[in-house]
Write an enzyme that holds these catalytic residues in place. Structure first.
Site, mmCIF file in Angstrom:
data_model
loop_
_atom_site.group_PDB
_atom_site.id
_atom_site.type_symbol
_atom_site.label_atom_id
_atom_site.label_comp_id
_atom_site.label_asym_id
_atom_site.label_seq_id
_atom_site.Cartn_x
_atom_site.Cartn_y
_atom_site.Cartn_z
ATOM 1 N N GLU A 247 0.844 -1.199 0.000
ATOM 2 C CA GLU A 247 0.000 0.000 0.000
ATOM 3 C C GLU A 247 0.880 1.251 0.000
ATOM 4 O O GLU A 247 0.493 2.297 -0.513
ATOM 5 C CB GLU A 247 -0.941 -0.001 1.216
ATOM 6 C CG GLU A 247 -2.231 0.762 0.983
ATOM 7 C CD GLU A 247 -3.266 0.559 2.074
ATOM 8 O OE1 GLU A 247 -4.293 -0.077 1.793
ATOM 9 O OE2 GLU A 247 -3.058 1.027 3.202
ATOM 10 N N HIS A 276 7.354 -27.193 1.401
ATOM 11 C CA HIS A 276 6.541 -28.280 0.846
ATOM 12 C C HIS A 276 5.395 -27.716 0.025
ATOM 13 O O HIS A 276 4.404 -28.402 -0.211
ATOM 14 C CB HIS A 276 6.042 -29.174 1.985
ATOM 15 C CG HIS A 276 7.188 -29.741 2.768
ATOM 16 N ND1 HIS A 276 7.799 -30.935 2.435
ATOM 17 C CD2 HIS A 276 7.873 -29.252 3.827
ATOM 18 C CE1 HIS A 276 8.794 -31.155 3.286
ATOM 19 N NE2 HIS A 276 8.860 -30.157 4.125
ATOM 20 N N LYS A 381 -13.118 1.752 -3.279
ATOM 21 C CA LYS A 381 -14.190 2.076 -2.327
ATOM 22 C C LYS A 381 -15.310 2.833 -3.035
ATOM 23 O O LYS A 381 -16.486 2.595 -2.812
ATOM 24 C CB LYS A 381 -13.645 2.955 -1.195
ATOM 25 C CG LYS A 381 -12.824 2.214 -0.168
ATOM 26 C CD LYS A 381 -12.496 3.175 0.969
ATOM 27 C CE LYS A 381 -11.383 2.659 1.836
ATOM 28 N NZ LYS A 381 -10.842 3.652 2.745
HETATM 29 O O1 F6P Z 1 -8.330 2.613 9.973
HETATM 30 P P1 F6P Z 1 -9.333 2.890 8.899
HETATM 31 O O2 F6P Z 1 -9.512 4.338 8.646
HETATM 32 O O3 F6P Z 1 -10.620 2.186 9.177
HETATM 33 O O4 F6P Z 1 -8.762 2.308 7.550
HETATM 34 C C1 F6P Z 1 -8.494 0.952 7.372
HETATM 35 C C2 F6P Z 1 -7.592 0.751 6.189
HETATM 36 O O5 F6P Z 1 -8.208 1.230 5.017
HETATM 37 C C3 F6P Z 1 -7.218 1.835 4.177
HETATM 38 O O6 F6P Z 1 -7.452 3.190 4.178
HETATM 39 C C4 F6P Z 1 -7.314 1.415 2.773
HETATM 40 O O7 F6P Z 1 -7.166 0.056 2.654
HETATM 41 C C5 F6P Z 1 -5.889 1.485 4.839
HETATM 42 O O8 F6P Z 1 -4.898 2.374 4.502
HETATM 43 C C6 F6P Z 1 -6.281 1.480 6.257
HETATM 44 O O9 F6P Z 1 -5.330 0.840 7.069
#
Ligand code: F6P
Length: 459
Positions: A247, A276, A381
């Site tokens: 990320e 394995h 998202k």
């Molecule tokens: O802690 P939050 O704001 O719920 O985000 C959870 C995760 O979602 C993200 O924003 C995207 O995967 C990550 O960077 C982060 O760790």
């Protein structure tokens, strides 16, 4: 690489002083400094950086009989959530629920919270007496916890990144509740940070690690990083690193706006188990990886060792498997890095986390990218939100319709494939009824939606 590394060290010095290291989000990224009874269990609700660190540390360091046993809800999978709640059984009444979300608005975490609150209601329990929030002040989650009067709220600072939050309340609270020595974790991280502030490259472990990555992957991620701890308790290290590294480093543009499509892929579980599974390909197949061995010198706590053959222990086999695999890969020109740890202790785990956090930051400077944002995740998202909006807009009709008719009514003719996916999912969950045809041949189906139920078919 000396000039590039000196620039990376300077960037890191500025970051620690509070420079805006995440320019497009205008954020500082500083490492955090930190400050039994009626509960028997902890249920942690969070995802990504709000779950992976606590999961790794629990697996690595929780004692066999912790004062509080921890479980995780880290997804919006209803069956997975039901499983965790069912496993708690009557102990739900003595479960401390820690809801972790930096932003306080992540949908998966919100859904987990709502599902857990429903389980509390059904069990006649008052959630507010058992709920704790770890989040940024004034986030949606913080406000919910405040208004509902939860047991406690722990703040997360803006400059603590989600994937670098293990040494903040996010990781330390769950660890402390399991009886893990969090002061020792912080000491380990602090010693490692100190070493990593050296601007003499050869004395700086994180710089050496970042240089190894650069060399092994040509500075463009041309090879994958296979992480192989030879210790069961470090099983989740690679999963934790997957987010930290991918990320942070997987970016389309560099800091000057050039399209670079950077990144480093991470996978792996543990040795010798993986010998394995896929080591065959690593030794002889496509050469698209480098290995990181995590070697742990201490096999068992003192006084517990036992020779299963004269002069040979179980741990000697593990050691032999690691050394043998390392040599076998080397003899076929496969590169590897070895990180040696004396023993899996809170101090060593704190140091490992600090080592990799820093290596990621330095590597990002070497390849000139922003390690501290995640625009690609936002795109997924947003698209998920659009699918749900489309599903909601499909809810009106009461007569059976073809997929084309549904798409027309939703004003989304070009989204017909997504509508088919939505219908198939709803039908599998008894929330839409296939009146004619079947899902295997989309063009044949006619569907009841909205408020309809089985009786509607006969009226
Ligand atoms: O802690 P939050 O704001 O719920 O985000 C959870 C995760 O979602 C993200 O924003 C995207 O995967 C990550 O960077 C982060 O760790």
């Amino acid at each position: 690489m000396e000039p590039k590394l000196q620039k990376a060290f300077a960037d890191m010095r500025e970051l620690e002083k509070g420079a805006i290291a995440n320019p497009d989000e205008g954020r500082m990224i500083k490492p955090p400094s930190c400050p039994t009874g009626r509960f028997t269990q902890v249920l942690s609700v969070g995802i990504g950086g709000s779950a992976l660190g606590p999961q790794f540390v629990a697996e690595a360091l929780a004692p066999d009989n912790p004062p509080l046993k921890i479980r995780f809800i880290d997804n919006t999978d209803p069956a997975g959530i039901d499983h965790q709640i069912a496993q708690l059984g009557p102990e739900l009444a003595s479960t401390l629920v820690i809801v972790i979300s930096k932003s306080g608005g992540t949908p998966e975490t919100r859904n987990g919270l709502l599902e857990v609150q429903k389980a509390f209601r059904e069990a006649g329990l008052d959630f507010s007496k058992q709920g704790v929030a770890i989040t940024q002040e004034n986030s949606l989650l913080d406000n919910t916890a405040r208004i509902e009067g939860w047991v406690a709220r722990f703040p997360m600072f803006d400059w603590v990144g989600g994937r670098t939050s293990e040494m903040s309340a996010v990781g330390l609270l769950p660890a402390a509740l399991q009886g893990i020595d969090i002061k020792e974790m912080l000491v380990g991280a602090s010693i490692m940070d100190e070493a990593n502030r050296s601007t003499v490259v050869k004395n700086n472990p994180a710089a050496l690690l970042a240089l190894c990555w650069y060399w092994a992957s040509d500075g463009v991620g041309s090879k994958d990083m296979v992480v192989l701890p030879y210790k069961d308790s470090l099983l989740l290290f690679s999963r934790y690193l997957q987010q930290l590294v991918m990320e942070s480093l997987g970016k389309e543009f560099d800091l000057d706006g050039n399209r670079v499509n950077q990144g480093l892929s991470v996978y792996g579980n543990k040795g010798s188990t993986d010998q394995h599974a896929y080591i065959q390909q690593l030794r002889e197949g496509v050469h698209n990886f480098f290995v990181t061995f995590i070697e742990v010198l201490r096999d068992r706590p003192p006084g517990h060792d036992w020779e299963l053959e004269p002069g040979v222990t179980c741990g000697d086999y593990l050691f032999g498997m690691m050394q043998g695999t390392r040599a076998a890969l080397y003899s076929n020109d496969r590169e590897s890095i070895t990180v040696t740890v004396q023993e899996v202790t809170p101090r060593a785990v704190g140091a490992l986390i600090a080592l990799y956090e820093r290596a990621v930051g330095l590597y990002a400077s070497l390849v000139n990218i922003n390690a501290y944002h995640q625009p690609g995740v936002e795109a997924g998202k947003k698209a998920a939100g659009e699918v749900l909006a489309l599903q909601k807009s499909c809810k009106e009709p009461v007569e059976p319709l073809t997929l084309e008719e549904i798409a027309d009514r939703c004003h989304a003719a070009e989204e017909i494939e997504m509508i088919y996916k939505i219908i198939a999912h709803m039908a599998a969950n008894d929330r839409a009824i296939i009146a004619e045809g079947n899902c295997g041949s989309p063009r044949s189906i006619k569907v009841f939606l909205g408020e309809c139920n089985v009786d509607d078919l006969f009226t």
